[in-house]
Scaffold this motif. Structure first.
Motif, mmCIF file in Angstrom:
data_model
loop_
_atom_site.group_PDB
_atom_site.id
_atom_site.type_symbol
_atom_site.label_atom_id
_atom_site.label_comp_id
_atom_site.label_asym_id
_atom_site.label_seq_id
_atom_site.Cartn_x
_atom_site.Cartn_y
_atom_site.Cartn_z
ATOM 1 N N VAL A 136 54.139 -68.825 90.717
ATOM 2 C CA VAL A 136 55.444 -69.633 90.648
ATOM 3 C C VAL A 136 55.195 -71.008 89.733
ATOM 4 C CG1 VAL A 136 55.193 -70.713 92.845
ATOM 5 C CG2 VAL A 136 57.312 -70.375 91.755
ATOM 6 N N THR A 137 55.842 -71.357 88.991
ATOM 7 C CA THR A 137 55.621 -72.634 88.503
ATOM 8 C C THR A 137 56.996 -73.296 88.269
ATOM 9 O OG1 THR A 137 54.374 -71.405 86.797
ATOM 10 C CG2 THR A 137 55.040 -73.882 85.988
ATOM 11 N N GLN A 138 56.930 -74.692 88.960
ATOM 12 C CA GLN A 138 57.796 -75.650 89.087
ATOM 13 C C GLN A 138 57.601 -76.593 87.828
ATOM 14 O OE1 GLN A 138 57.961 -75.835 93.714
ATOM 15 N NE2 GLN A 138 59.481 -77.025 92.784
ATOM 16 N N LEU A 139 58.525 -76.500 86.754
ATOM 17 C CA LEU A 139 58.227 -77.089 85.424
ATOM 18 C C LEU A 139 58.068 -78.595 85.542
ATOM 19 C CD1 LEU A 139 60.414 -74.433 84.220
ATOM 20 C CD2 LEU A 139 58.177 -74.783 83.176
ATOM 21 N N ASP A 140 58.758 -79.121 86.461
ATOM 22 C CA ASP A 140 58.933 -80.655 86.514
ATOM 23 C C ASP A 140 58.205 -81.150 87.820
ATOM 24 O OD1 ASP A 140 61.905 -80.018 85.260
ATOM 25 O OD2 ASP A 140 60.422 -81.215 83.964
ATOM 26 N N SER A 141 57.343 -82.102 87.902
ATOM 27 C CA SER A 141 56.724 -82.563 89.272
ATOM 28 C C SER A 141 57.737 -83.612 89.830
ATOM 29 C CB SER A 141 55.317 -83.209 88.841
ATOM 30 O OG SER A 141 55.209 -84.229 87.944
ATOM 31 N N TYR A 174 61.082 -80.845 96.601
ATOM 32 C CA TYR A 174 61.774 -79.115 96.672
ATOM 33 C C TYR A 174 60.783 -78.405 96.266
ATOM 34 C CZ TYR A 174 66.187 -81.626 97.335
ATOM 35 O OH TYR A 174 67.431 -82.261 97.655
ATOM 36 N N PHE A 175 60.497 -77.205 97.099
ATOM 37 C CA PHE A 175 59.467 -75.935 96.723
ATOM 38 C C PHE A 175 60.194 -74.870 96.596
ATOM 39 C CE2 PHE A 175 55.745 -78.558 97.926
ATOM 40 C CZ PHE A 175 56.054 -79.550 98.465
ATOM 41 N N CYS A 176 59.650 -74.198 95.388
ATOM 42 C CA CYS A 176 60.174 -72.906 94.949
ATOM 43 C C CYS A 176 59.114 -71.922 95.711
ATOM 44 C CB CYS A 176 60.215 -72.836 93.253
ATOM 45 S SG CYS A 176 60.969 -71.352 92.926
ATOM 46 N N VAL A 177 59.635 -70.818 95.996
ATOM 47 C CA VAL A 177 58.633 -70.078 96.702
ATOM 48 C C VAL A 177 59.030 -68.402 96.322
ATOM 49 C CG1 VAL A 177 57.957 -69.099 98.946
ATOM 50 C CG2 VAL A 177 58.696 -71.342 98.683
ATOM 51 N N VAL A 178 58.063 -67.660 95.923
ATOM 52 C CA VAL A 178 58.162 -66.517 95.644
ATOM 53 C C VAL A 178 57.429 -65.434 96.523
ATOM 54 C CG1 VAL A 178 56.151 -66.370 94.016
ATOM 55 C CG2 VAL A 178 58.030 -64.583 93.661
ATOM 56 N N ILE A 227 53.101 -65.002 99.938
ATOM 57 C CA ILE A 227 53.770 -65.890 99.820
ATOM 58 C C ILE A 227 53.275 -66.776 98.906
ATOM 59 C CG2 ILE A 227 55.582 -67.509 100.832
ATOM 60 C CD1 ILE A 227 55.760 -65.627 103.114
ATOM 61 N N ILE A 228 54.029 -67.239 97.896
ATOM 62 C CA ILE A 228 53.341 -68.368 97.057
ATOM 63 C C ILE A 228 54.257 -69.473 96.802
ATOM 64 C CG2 ILE A 228 52.187 -68.902 94.793
ATOM 65 C CD1 ILE A 228 50.744 -66.721 96.214
ATOM 66 N N PHE A 229 53.905 -70.690 97.210
ATOM 67 C CA PHE A 229 54.660 -71.918 97.082
ATOM 68 C C PHE A 229 54.270 -72.470 95.528
ATOM 69 C CE2 PHE A 229 56.531 -73.284 100.948
ATOM 70 C CZ PHE A 229 56.389 -72.345 101.873
ATOM 71 N N GLY A 230 55.380 -72.881 95.060
ATOM 72 C CA GLY A 230 55.054 -73.745 93.999
ATOM 73 C C GLY A 230 54.503 -75.236 94.281
ATOM 74 N N LYS A 231 53.991 -76.182 93.369
ATOM 75 C CA LYS A 231 53.444 -77.525 93.689
ATOM 76 C C LYS A 231 54.621 -78.269 93.791
ATOM 77 C CE LYS A 231 49.106 -76.708 91.150
ATOM 78 N NZ LYS A 231 48.740 -76.683 92.445
ATOM 79 N N GLY A 232 55.719 -78.082 93.842
ATOM 80 C CA GLY A 232 56.777 -78.856 94.221
ATOM 81 C C GLY A 232 57.278 -79.890 93.106
ATOM 82 N N THR A 233 58.716 -80.259 93.292
ATOM 83 C CA THR A 233 59.333 -81.296 92.367
ATOM 84 C C THR A 233 60.139 -82.353 93.270
ATOM 85 O OG1 THR A 233 59.862 -79.699 90.931
ATOM 86 C CG2 THR A 233 61.251 -81.582 90.825
ATOM 87 N N ARG A 234 59.519 -83.553 92.986
ATOM 88 C CA ARG A 234 59.967 -84.697 93.867
ATOM 89 C C ARG A 234 61.492 -85.213 92.874
ATOM 90 N NH1 ARG A 234 58.763 -87.458 97.853
ATOM 91 N NH2 ARG A 234 56.460 -86.466 97.956
#
Lengths: 115, 116
Positions: free
Chosen positions: A4-9, A89-93, A103-110
């Protein structure tokens, strides 16, 4: 393999303007997707989840996300930002591989809300 | 009903000491997870318990880390010979069934570990 990739930190928006937090995923099977929110010094809380029902999912606090299989995306949106939305905010797949749940967590977007 | 609780909320320890972190999941939840969250980082999966199955330990960073879950309920994460890089917030989560695929996780408030 799942990822999972969160495109913006970091994302900054003005109060009252729309919010878009981007998430792309890869999955070998039919994933479930989640968005969690973490307010400062608070625990993680589920915002919404997609589990192969309706592709447009509505969550708490006016947030919603759309599952787009062709784009492997699950972006989180809100029409009008509020100061209280400032959080991480965390996106999770999540997938089922054999008997195991992965379960994989993205690195998060603040998310920063500007007055 | 009560949510997931963790204790202690804060722990400061000297390098080289052992620490135990406790998690009380929501009653009836069969799945329990431990994660680590370092400053500015996402959640790092550590270990996962599901019912009576053998735990998934694939995320434990070294053999200094171990966890157990007694009676399918309370879990303890133990870090032996702590190092400064172990400083982080350790989060516990529980889930009612086959964790993740259909059920969301319920998170505790975390234990902030500082190794001096």
């Amino acid at each position: 393999a799942q990822s999972v990739t969160q495109l913006d930190s970091h994302v900054s928006v003005s109060e009252g303007t729309p919010v878009l937090l981007r998430c792309n995923y890869s999955s070998s099977y039919s994933p479930s997707l989640f968005w969690y929110v973490q307010h400062p010094n608070k625990g993680l809380q589920l915002l919404l989840k997609y589990t192969s029902a309706a592709t447009l999912v509505k969550g708490i606090n006016g947030f919603e996300a759309e599952f787009k299989k062709s784009e492997t995306s699950f972006h989180l949106t809100k029409p009008s930002a509020h100061m209280s939305d400032a959080a991480e905010y965390f996106c999770v797949v999540s997938d089922k591989l054999g008997r195991d749940d992965k379960i994989i967590f993205g690195k998060g977007t603040r998310l920063h809300i500007l007055p | 009903g009560a949510g997931v609780s963790q204790s202690p909320s804060n722990k400061v320890t000297e390098k080289g000491k052992d620490v135990e972190l406790r998690c009380d999941p929501i009653s009836g939840h069969t799945a329990l997870y431990w994660y680590r969250q370092s400053l500015g980082q996402g959640l790092e999966f550590l270990i996962y318990f599901q019912g009576n199955s053998a735990p998934d330990k694939s995320g434990l960073p070294s053999d200094r880390f171990s966890a157990e879950r007694t009676g399918g309920s309370v879990s303890t994460l133990t870090i032996q010979r702590t190092q400064q890089e172990d400083s982080a917030v350790y989060l516990c989560a529980s889930s009612p069934g086959l964790a993740g695929t259909f059920y969301e996780q319920y998170f505790g408030p975390g234990t902030r570990l500082t190794v001096t």
